[in-house]
Design a protein around this motif. Structure first.
Motif, PDB file in Angstrom:
ATOM      1  N   ALA A 258       1.427 -20.065   3.280  1.00  0.00           N
ATOM      2  CA  ALA A 258       0.292 -20.417   2.963  1.00  0.00           C
ATOM      3  C   ALA A 258      -0.314 -19.421   1.780  1.00  0.00           C
ATOM      4  CB  ALA A 258      -0.575 -20.217   3.978  1.00  0.00           C
ATOM      5  N   MET A 259       0.264 -18.179   1.805  1.00  0.00           N
ATOM      6  CA  MET A 259      -0.306 -17.504   0.911  1.00  0.00           C
ATOM      7  C   MET A 259       0.329 -17.615  -0.464  1.00  0.00           C
ATOM      8  SD  MET A 259      -2.088 -14.801  -0.112  1.00  0.00           S
ATOM      9  CE  MET A 259      -2.908 -14.297   1.196  1.00  0.00           C
ATOM     10  N   ARG A 260       1.687 -18.334  -0.446  1.00  0.00           N
ATOM     11  CA  ARG A 260       2.209 -18.403  -1.910  1.00  0.00           C
ATOM     12  C   ARG A 260       1.863 -19.898  -2.218  1.00  0.00           C
ATOM     13  NH1 ARG A 260       6.879 -16.228   1.477  1.00  0.00           N
ATOM     14  NH2 ARG A 260       7.008 -14.117   0.782  1.00  0.00           N
ATOM     15  N   ALA A 261       1.544 -20.765  -1.341  1.00  0.00           N
ATOM     16  CA  ALA A 261       1.293 -22.071  -1.643  1.00  0.00           C
ATOM     17  C   ALA A 261      -0.011 -22.244  -2.748  1.00  0.00           C
ATOM     18  CB  ALA A 261       0.889 -23.048  -0.523  1.00  0.00           C
ATOM     19  N   PRO A 262      -0.095 -23.112  -3.692  1.00  0.00           N
ATOM     20  CA  PRO A 262      -1.079 -23.287  -4.778  1.00  0.00           C
ATOM     21  C   PRO A 262      -2.165 -23.684  -3.965  1.00  0.00           C
ATOM     22  CG  PRO A 262       0.420 -25.071  -4.959  1.00  0.00           C
ATOM     23  CD  PRO A 262       0.957 -23.997  -4.116  1.00  0.00           C
ATOM     24  N   ILE A 263      -3.473 -23.466  -4.388  1.00  0.00           N
ATOM     25  CA  ILE A 263      -4.822 -23.907  -3.931  1.00  0.00           C
ATOM     26  C   ILE A 263      -5.077 -25.316  -4.214  1.00  0.00           C
ATOM     27  CG2 ILE A 263      -7.232 -23.572  -3.805  1.00  0.00           C
ATOM     28  CD1 ILE A 263      -6.839 -20.411  -4.444  1.00  0.00           C
ATOM     29  N   ALA A 264      -5.244 -26.252  -3.163  1.00  0.00           N
ATOM     30  CA  ALA A 264      -5.347 -27.668  -3.411  1.00  0.00           C
ATOM     31  C   ALA A 264      -6.554 -27.790  -4.161  1.00  0.00           C
ATOM     32  CB  ALA A 264      -5.308 -28.104  -2.252  1.00  0.00           C
ATOM     33  N   LYS A 265      -6.404 -28.760  -5.186  1.00  0.00           N
ATOM     34  CA  LYS A 265      -7.760 -29.162  -6.047  1.00  0.00           C
ATOM     35  C   LYS A 265      -8.426 -29.991  -5.340  1.00  0.00           C
ATOM     36  CE  LYS A 265      -5.270 -28.564 -10.430  1.00  0.00           C
ATOM     37  NZ  LYS A 265      -4.833 -29.483 -11.837  1.00  0.00           N
TER      38      LYS A 265
ATOM     39  N   LYS B 224     -10.627  -2.802   6.905  1.00  0.00           N
ATOM     40  CA  LYS B 224     -10.711  -2.173   5.692  1.00  0.00           C
ATOM     41  C   LYS B 224      -9.222  -1.517   5.141  1.00  0.00           C
ATOM     42  CE  LYS B 224     -14.886  -1.099   4.792  1.00  0.00           C
ATOM     43  NZ  LYS B 224     -15.163  -1.666   3.406  1.00  0.00           N
ATOM     44  N   LEU B 225      -8.234  -1.427   6.147  1.00  0.00           N
ATOM     45  CA  LEU B 225      -7.011  -1.173   5.473  1.00  0.00           C
ATOM     46  C   LEU B 225      -6.343  -2.306   4.950  1.00  0.00           C
ATOM     47  CD1 LEU B 225      -5.612   0.519   8.678  1.00  0.00           C
ATOM     48  CD2 LEU B 225      -5.786   1.693   6.749  1.00  0.00           C
ATOM     49  N   PHE B 226      -6.735  -3.409   5.260  1.00  0.00           N
ATOM     50  CA  PHE B 226      -6.191  -4.768   4.225  1.00  0.00           C
ATOM     51  C   PHE B 226      -6.800  -4.894   3.123  1.00  0.00           C
ATOM     52  CE2 PHE B 226      -6.156  -9.552   3.611  1.00  0.00           C
ATOM     53  CZ  PHE B 226      -4.826  -9.320   3.377  1.00  0.00           C
ATOM     54  N   GLU B 227      -8.305  -4.681   3.378  1.00  0.00           N
ATOM     55  CA  GLU B 227      -9.084  -4.931   1.936  1.00  0.00           C
ATOM     56  C   GLU B 227      -8.827  -4.228   1.007  1.00  0.00           C
ATOM     57  OE1 GLU B 227     -12.724  -7.718   3.862  1.00  0.00           O
ATOM     58  OE2 GLU B 227     -13.272  -5.656   3.445  1.00  0.00           O
ATOM     59  N   GLN B 228      -8.819  -2.687   1.433  1.00  0.00           N
ATOM     60  CA  GLN B 228      -8.760  -1.575   0.487  1.00  0.00           C
ATOM     61  C   GLN B 228      -7.421  -1.198   0.154  1.00  0.00           C
ATOM     62  OE1 GLN B 228     -11.298  -0.692  -1.262  1.00  0.00           O
ATOM     63  NE2 GLN B 228     -12.823  -1.983   0.118  1.00  0.00           N
ATOM     64  N   GLY B 229      -6.134  -1.698   1.053  1.00  0.00           N
ATOM     65  CA  GLY B 229      -5.027  -1.213   0.866  1.00  0.00           C
ATOM     66  C   GLY B 229      -4.136  -2.330   0.206  1.00  0.00           C
ATOM     67  N   HIS B 230      -4.680  -3.629   0.247  1.00  0.00           N
ATOM     68  CA  HIS B 230      -4.126  -4.804  -0.299  1.00  0.00           C
ATOM     69  C   HIS B 230      -5.048  -5.683  -0.852  1.00  0.00           C
ATOM     70  CE1 HIS B 230      -0.188  -3.703   1.508  1.00  0.00           C
ATOM     71  NE2 HIS B 230      -1.045  -3.524   2.756  1.00  0.00           N
ATOM     72  N   PRO B 231      -5.944  -5.232  -1.943  1.00  0.00           N
ATOM     73  CA  PRO B 231      -6.969  -5.950  -2.303  1.00  0.00           C
ATOM     74  C   PRO B 231      -6.459  -7.465  -3.029  1.00  0.00           C
ATOM     75  CG  PRO B 231      -6.473  -4.107  -3.944  1.00  0.00           C
ATOM     76  CD  PRO B 231      -5.639  -3.924  -2.702  1.00  0.00           C
ATOM     77  N   ILE B 232      -5.491  -7.613  -3.462  1.00  0.00           N
ATOM     78  CA  ILE B 232      -5.037  -8.863  -4.259  1.00  0.00           C
ATOM     79  C   ILE B 232      -4.836  -9.853  -2.922  1.00  0.00           C
ATOM     80  CG2 ILE B 232      -3.399 -10.055  -5.378  1.00  0.00           C
ATOM     81  CD1 ILE B 232      -3.075  -7.293  -7.185  1.00  0.00           C
ATOM     82  N   TYR B 233      -4.135  -9.542  -2.084  1.00  0.00           N
ATOM     83  CA  TYR B 233      -3.955 -10.273  -0.906  1.00  0.00           C
ATOM     84  C   TYR B 233      -5.394 -10.703  -0.189  1.00  0.00           C
ATOM     85  CZ  TYR B 233       1.042  -9.891  -1.146  1.00  0.00           C
ATOM     86  OH  TYR B 233       2.457 -10.085  -1.721  1.00  0.00           O
ATOM     87  N   ALA B 234      -6.280  -9.596  -0.188  1.00  0.00           N
ATOM     88  CA  ALA B 234      -7.489  -9.914   0.437  1.00  0.00           C
ATOM     89  C   ALA B 234      -8.299 -10.998  -0.187  1.00  0.00           C
ATOM     90  CB  ALA B 234      -8.392  -8.507   0.527  1.00  0.00           C
TER      91      ALA B 234
ATOM     92  N   MET C   2       1.038  -1.254   0.057  1.00  0.00           N
ATOM     93  CA  MET C   2      -0.094  -0.016   0.074  1.00  0.00           C
ATOM     94  C   MET C   2       0.809   1.446  -0.038  1.00  0.00           C
ATOM     95  SD  MET C   2      -3.053   1.220   2.681  1.00  0.00           S
ATOM     96  CE  MET C   2      -2.799  -0.235   3.674  1.00  0.00           C
ATOM     97  N   SER C   3       0.679   2.051  -0.728  1.00  0.00           N
ATOM     98  CA  SER C   3       1.316   3.437  -1.015  1.00  0.00           C
ATOM     99  C   SER C   3       1.280   4.408   0.422  1.00  0.00           C
ATOM    100  CB  SER C   3       0.883   4.041  -2.156  1.00  0.00           C
ATOM    101  OG  SER C   3      -0.236   4.867  -1.947  1.00  0.00           O
ATOM    102  N   PRO C   4       2.481   5.184   0.758  1.00  0.00           N
ATOM    103  CA  PRO C   4       1.662   6.088   1.702  1.00  0.00           C
ATOM    104  C   PRO C   4       0.391   6.828   1.495  1.00  0.00           C
ATOM    105  CG  PRO C   4       4.258   6.003   1.243  1.00  0.00           C
ATOM    106  CD  PRO C   4       3.679   5.193   0.161  1.00  0.00           C
ATOM    107  N   GLU C   5       0.463   7.435   0.116  1.00  0.00           N
ATOM    108  CA  GLU C   5      -0.716   8.349   0.131  1.00  0.00           C
ATOM    109  C   GLU C   5      -2.037   7.448   0.124  1.00  0.00           C
ATOM    110  OE1 GLU C   5       2.943   9.407  -1.846  1.00  0.00           O
ATOM    111  OE2 GLU C   5       1.767   7.622  -1.923  1.00  0.00           O
ATOM    112  N   ARG C   6      -2.108   6.170  -0.332  1.00  0.00           N
ATOM    113  CA  ARG C   6      -3.333   5.184  -0.076  1.00  0.00           C
ATOM    114  C   ARG C   6      -3.676   5.179   1.467  1.00  0.00           C
ATOM    115  NH1 ARG C   6      -8.066   4.193  -2.564  1.00  0.00           N
ATOM    116  NH2 ARG C   6      -8.782   1.815  -1.889  1.00  0.00           N
TER     117      ARG C   6
END
Length: 230
Positions: free
Chosen positions: A222-229, A184-194, A1-5
């Motif tokens: 866990a974030m980097r691991a592929p989603i199990a089929k 809100k900070l996570f969802e709107q500042g890091h939407p891809i990770y959310a 997240m940018s300092p401005e955001r």
């Protein structure tokens, strides 16, 4: 997240007024609801309420211009349910209604915890809502037509509330729950990770005082691991 955001989201959170809201009593036009949400966001209102007997309630994203991401709409099946919630929070209940006891909306003290009931343009606030109000208010008009579009009426009243609260220095200090702000900070500042957290059913991490993610190695793995089929 940018300092401005990060700064912009925090400024928004610090200016939210959780004890000021409006309740739309069977306002059925989605574009009107969306317009009220958009104004609520501009005023600093945290959430609005809507009495909507039908579960299938939608907000026009184009009219709301994205404000629905920032202002929650709390739905109630009956006005009595909404009123009970407001009474539980010790809010003064105002209803827009032409009656002998109605006063100019600018005569109200909006620095108190307040909810404003607004009805649809055909029927107005329901009889139950009118009966539950602590005070009826009107917007004085000098023309032939004695009603405004509900979103316009809501905007006039909300901006008067904002004017009074700004004069009373009620903006600038966060009054919201810490967990909500972190979400809100996570969802709107890091939407891809959310979105990834929702897909992988991972808990949201904390956000530090610069807007960056605070998480241990296990979370990142866990974030980097592929989603199990399946």
């Amino acid at each position: 997240m940018s300092p401005e955001r990060f700064s912009r989201i925090n400024t928004m959170l610090n200016n939210r007024q959780p004890d000021l809201t409006v309740c739309l009593d069977k306002v059925h036009k989605c574009n009107n609801i969306a317009a009220v949400i958009r104004t609520a966001d501009a005023i600093g209102i945290h959430e609005i309420h809507a009495v909507w007997p039908d579960l299938d309630m939608r907000v026009s994203g184009n009219t709301a211009s994205g404000s629905q991401q920032w202002v929650k709409t709390v739905k109630h099946h009956h006005i009595n349910d909404a009123v009970s919630a407001f009474r539980h929070k010790d809010m003064q209940i105002l209803a827009t209604n032409f009656s002998d006891s109605a006063i100019d909306f600018r005569e109200i003290d909006y620095t108190k915890p307040t909810v404003v009931l607004l009805g649809n343009e055909r029927d107005g606030v329901s009889p139950e809502g009118i009966a539950s109000a602590d005070q009826h208010i009107i917007i004085p008009m000098q023309g032939m037509v004695q009603s405004l579009n509900v979103s316009v009426a809501a905007a006039l009243i909300m901006y008067e509330a904002q004017r009074q609260r700004q004069a009373a220095n009620m903006y600038g200090e966060c009054k919201l729950d810490h967990y909500y702000c972190q979400t809100k900070l996570f969802e709107q500042g890091h939407p891809i990770y959310a979105k990834a957290c929702k897909r992988k059913k991972l808990p949201y991490p904390a956000i530090d005082n610069t807007g960056q993610i605070l998480a241990d190695d296990a979370w990142w793995q866990a974030m980097r691991a592929p989603i199990a089929k399946a």
